[in-house]
Design a protein around this motif. Structure first.
Motif, PDB file in Angstrom:
ATOM      1  N   GLY A 220       4.111  31.364   9.969  1.00 29.39           N
ATOM      2  CA  GLY A 220       3.836  31.089   8.564  1.00 29.39           C
ATOM      3  C   GLY A 220       4.354  32.209   7.693  1.00 29.39           C
ATOM      4  N   ALA A 221       3.908  32.246   6.463  1.00 31.31           N
ATOM      5  CA  ALA A 221       4.389  33.261   5.517  1.00 31.31           C
ATOM      6  C   ALA A 221       4.102  34.670   6.022  1.00 31.31           C
ATOM      7  N   ALA A 222       2.924  34.897   6.589  1.00 31.27           N
ATOM      8  CA  ALA A 222       2.566  36.241   7.063  1.00 31.27           C
ATOM      9  C   ALA A 222       3.463  36.672   8.215  1.00 31.27           C
ATOM     10  N   GLU A 223       3.768  35.743   9.117  1.00 35.22           N
ATOM     11  CA  GLU A 223       4.616  36.081  10.260  1.00 35.22           C
ATOM     12  C   GLU A 223       6.062  36.309   9.822  1.00 35.22           C
ATOM     13  N   LEU A 224       6.566  35.467   8.943  1.00 36.83           N
ATOM     14  CA  LEU A 224       7.942  35.641   8.475  1.00 36.83           C
ATOM     15  C   LEU A 224       8.107  36.942   7.704  1.00 36.83           C
ATOM     16  N   ALA A 225       7.027  37.405   7.074  1.00 38.64           N
ATOM     17  CA  ALA A 225       7.084  38.667   6.332  1.00 38.64           C
ATOM     18  C   ALA A 225       7.267  39.858   7.266  1.00 38.64           C
ATOM     19  N   LEU A 226       6.983  39.684   8.553  1.00 35.74           N
ATOM     20  CA  LEU A 226       7.163  40.764   9.524  1.00 35.74           C
ATOM     21  C   LEU A 226       8.623  40.961   9.907  1.00 35.74           C
ATOM     22  N   LEU A 227       9.437  39.946   9.701  1.00 39.27           N
ATOM     23  CA  LEU A 227      10.847  40.043  10.060  1.00 39.27           C
ATOM     24  C   LEU A 227      11.563  41.039   9.159  1.00 39.27           C
ATOM     25  N   LYS A 228      12.515  41.764   9.742  1.00 37.46           N
ATOM     26  CA  LYS A 228      13.328  42.682   8.957  1.00 37.46           C
ATOM     27  C   LYS A 228      14.271  41.878   8.057  1.00 37.46           C
ATOM     28  N   PRO A 229      14.697  42.416   6.935  1.00 36.67           N
ATOM     29  CA  PRO A 229      15.625  41.688   6.060  1.00 36.67           C
ATOM     30  C   PRO A 229      16.983  41.444   6.706  1.00 36.67           C
ATOM     31  N   THR A 230      17.256  42.103   7.817  1.00 36.51           N
ATOM     32  CA  THR A 230      18.520  41.907   8.539  1.00 36.51           C
ATOM     33  C   THR A 230      18.371  40.962   9.730  1.00 36.51           C
ATOM     34  N   THR A 231      17.197  40.381   9.890  1.00 37.40           N
ATOM     35  CA  THR A 231      16.932  39.532  11.059  1.00 37.40           C
ATOM     36  C   THR A 231      17.312  38.082  10.787  1.00 37.40           C
ATOM     37  N   TYR A 232      17.816  37.431  11.830  1.00 35.71           N
ATOM     38  CA  TYR A 232      18.143  36.005  11.780  1.00 35.71           C
ATOM     39  C   TYR A 232      17.138  35.225  12.628  1.00 35.71           C
ATOM     40  N   LEU A 233      16.709  34.070  12.136  1.00 31.97           N
ATOM     41  CA  LEU A 233      15.764  33.201  12.839  1.00 31.97           C
ATOM     42  C   LEU A 233      16.455  31.903  13.212  1.00 31.97           C
ATOM     43  N   VAL A 234      16.300  31.487  14.474  1.00 35.20           N
ATOM     44  CA  VAL A 234      16.890  30.230  14.947  1.00 35.20           C
ATOM     45  C   VAL A 234      15.774  29.346  15.488  1.00 35.20           C
ATOM     46  N   ASN A 235      15.768  28.075  15.076  1.00 32.65           N
ATOM     47  CA  ASN A 235      14.773  27.119  15.568  1.00 32.65           C
ATOM     48  C   ASN A 235      15.459  25.829  15.984  1.00 32.65           C
ATOM     49  N   THR A 236      15.545  25.622  17.297  1.00 30.22           N
ATOM     50  CA  THR A 236      16.064  24.360  17.829  1.00 30.22           C
ATOM     51  C   THR A 236      14.963  23.607  18.572  1.00 30.22           C
ATOM     52  N   SER A 237      13.720  23.994  18.360  1.00 26.93           N
ATOM     53  CA  SER A 237      12.594  23.415  19.077  1.00 26.93           C
ATOM     54  C   SER A 237      11.943  22.295  18.275  1.00 26.93           C
ATOM     55  N   ARG A 238      10.979  22.627  17.437  1.00 30.38           N
ATOM     56  CA  ARG A 238      10.311  21.649  16.574  1.00 30.38           C
ATOM     57  C   ARG A 238      10.085  22.289  15.213  1.00 30.38           C
ATOM     58  N   ALA A 239      10.337  21.535  14.165  1.00 29.83           N
ATOM     59  CA  ALA A 239      10.241  22.072  12.809  1.00 29.83           C
ATOM     60  C   ALA A 239       8.851  22.585  12.493  1.00 29.83           C
ATOM     61  N   ALA A 240       7.819  21.871  12.942  1.00 27.83           N
ATOM     62  CA  ALA A 240       6.444  22.194  12.551  1.00 27.83           C
ATOM     63  C   ALA A 240       5.948  23.517  13.118  1.00 27.83           C
ATOM     64  N   ILE A 241       6.684  24.116  14.048  1.00 26.73           N
ATOM     65  CA  ILE A 241       6.300  25.429  14.559  1.00 26.73           C
ATOM     66  C   ILE A 241       6.489  26.493  13.483  1.00 26.73           C
ATOM     67  N   VAL A 242       7.445  26.272  12.605  1.00 28.66           N
ATOM     68  CA  VAL A 242       7.722  27.197  11.503  1.00 28.66           C
ATOM     69  C   VAL A 242       7.325  26.529  10.197  1.00 28.66           C
ATOM     70  N   ASP A 243       6.479  27.175   9.414  1.00 30.98           N
ATOM     71  CA  ASP A 243       6.083  26.636   8.109  1.00 30.98           C
ATOM     72  C   ASP A 243       7.339  26.480   7.249  1.00 30.98           C
ATOM     73  N   GLN A 244       7.654  25.243   6.907  1.00 29.53           N
ATOM     74  CA  GLN A 244       8.915  24.967   6.231  1.00 29.53           C
ATOM     75  C   GLN A 244       8.973  25.539   4.818  1.00 29.53           C
ATOM     76  N   ASP A 245       7.867  25.483   4.099  1.00 26.83           N
ATOM     77  CA  ASP A 245       7.848  26.050   2.750  1.00 26.83           C
ATOM     78  C   ASP A 245       7.999  27.567   2.794  1.00 26.83           C
ATOM     79  N   ALA A 246       7.348  28.192   3.772  1.00 21.81           N
ATOM     80  CA  ALA A 246       7.455  29.642   3.911  1.00 21.81           C
ATOM     81  C   ALA A 246       8.876  30.044   4.291  1.00 21.81           C
ATOM     82  N   LEU A 247       9.515  29.266   5.138  1.00 17.74           N
ATOM     83  CA  LEU A 247      10.899  29.560   5.513  1.00 17.74           C
ATOM     84  C   LEU A 247      11.833  29.424   4.319  1.00 17.74           C
ATOM     85  N   LEU A 248      11.660  28.354   3.555  1.00 20.42           N
ATOM     86  CA  LEU A 248      12.500  28.166   2.368  1.00 20.42           C
ATOM     87  C   LEU A 248      12.321  29.326   1.391  1.00 20.42           C
TER      88      LEU A 248
END
Length: 323
Positions: A220-248
């Protein structure tokens, strides 16, 4: 009596090219349906005249409210041996046999690396610039060698993704709620002490978890905030694992370097969906399973399932373990 079989969500219109459908001639009429149903009413209307349905992955749900309105349906075949959007109890209650097919873990592994490499080396924007007369070289690629790859999930797919990362000379670590030190050592990767540690220390994060109550909204938003600004995230599993609004939000605000996504909250994506225009996003239309080998298995075994059903001895019944 000639039975009718619908092959749904055959977007490319190629389902008939894989599998020995000709062996069903004289017994089953096969119809390819290329348009995705907009809702349950449209789905029921499209399938009302069919005895057999071959569905693709988990894109179309078959709850009791749908199965109860398809009195002619007798056999439902899903690609893969796990499907979370079929109501098995309702299917049994309505006399519908459900069968699955095998699948390969290779295509989603390969697509994961296609997305990761495309992001790291700016392939889409550099290709567009070259073909469109834009600037010669406009990005500086992110290196893989010596960087840290963090995997959420180290199952069949995650383990193979890890092996490729090691071959690139990456430092690979993994985390999941049930991941053991023994499994990590078996694959040859480090066991992250926590999800938070993995997110905060990785240069690339790739998601390889099954969707369930414990993984829905895991990032979610709290977890994505832990990523460094230089980090890339890849999701080929299921969309609902990553909060879509937080990712956007993270993409629009530039809080991560970018994301590679093959799965979405709604599929196919509506024309105006914000994922279609989000910055720093490399997106593909759920191609993880779309390969020649997988389609050969899916549709080839679908034909086998139909023949076995007609012979009165269904195979590969779902849920697994059902006699």
């Amino acid at each position: 009596m000639l039975l009718r079989c619908a092959v749904i969500d055959d977007f490319q219109g190629v389902g008939g090219e894989f599998g020995d459908w000709a062996s069903l001639a004289g017994q089953v009429e096969v119809v390819s349906l290329r348009e995705h149903p907009a809702d349950e009413d449209e789905l029921v209307a499209a399938l009302a005249g069919f005895d057999i349905v071959v569905t693709l992955r988990e894109r179309v749900a078959f709850p009791g409210s749908v199965l109860g309105r398809l009195p002619r349906l007798r056999l439902l075949i899903a690609s893969g041996m796990r499907n979370s959007v079929i109501d098995y109890a309702a299917a049994e209650a309505h006399g519908i046999t459900v069968c699955g097919t095998q699948s390969s873990s290779a295509p989603p592994v390969e697509l994961t690396w296609a997305l990761l490499l495309g992001l790291a080396r700016g392939l889409v924007q550099e290709n567009a610039a070259l073909r469109g007369g834009g600037p010669w070289q406009s990005t500086v690629g992110a290196d893989l060698h010596g960087r840290r790859l963090g995997l959420l999930g180290l199952g069949k797919i995650g383990g193979k993704v890890a092996q490729v990362g090691l071959a690139f000379g990456m430092h690979v670590s993994a985390w999941s709620q049930n991941l053991s030190k023994e499994r990590a050592e078996e694959v040859g990767v480090g066991l992250a002490p926590s999800k938070e540690d993995l997110l905060a220390t990785s240069d690339f994060v790739s998601v390889h978890l099954a969707l369930g109550d414990r993984t829905r909204g895991l990032l979610g938003a709290a977890e994505l905030a832990l990523l460094k600004p230089t980090t890339y995230l890849v999701n080929t599993s299921r969309a609902a694992i990553v909060d879509q609004d937080a990712l956007l939000a993270a993409l629009h605000e530039g809080r991560i370097a970018g994301a590679g996504v093959d799965v979405f909250d709604t599929e196919p994506l509506p024309a105006g969906h914000p994922m279609r225009t989000a910055p720093r996003l490399l997106a593909t239309p759920h191609l993880g399973y779309v390969s020649h080998a997988n389609y050969t298995t899916y549709y080839g075994q679908a034909v086998e399932n139909i023949r076995a059903f007609l012979a009165g001895a269904p195979v590969r019944r779902l849920p697994q373990g059902m006699s």
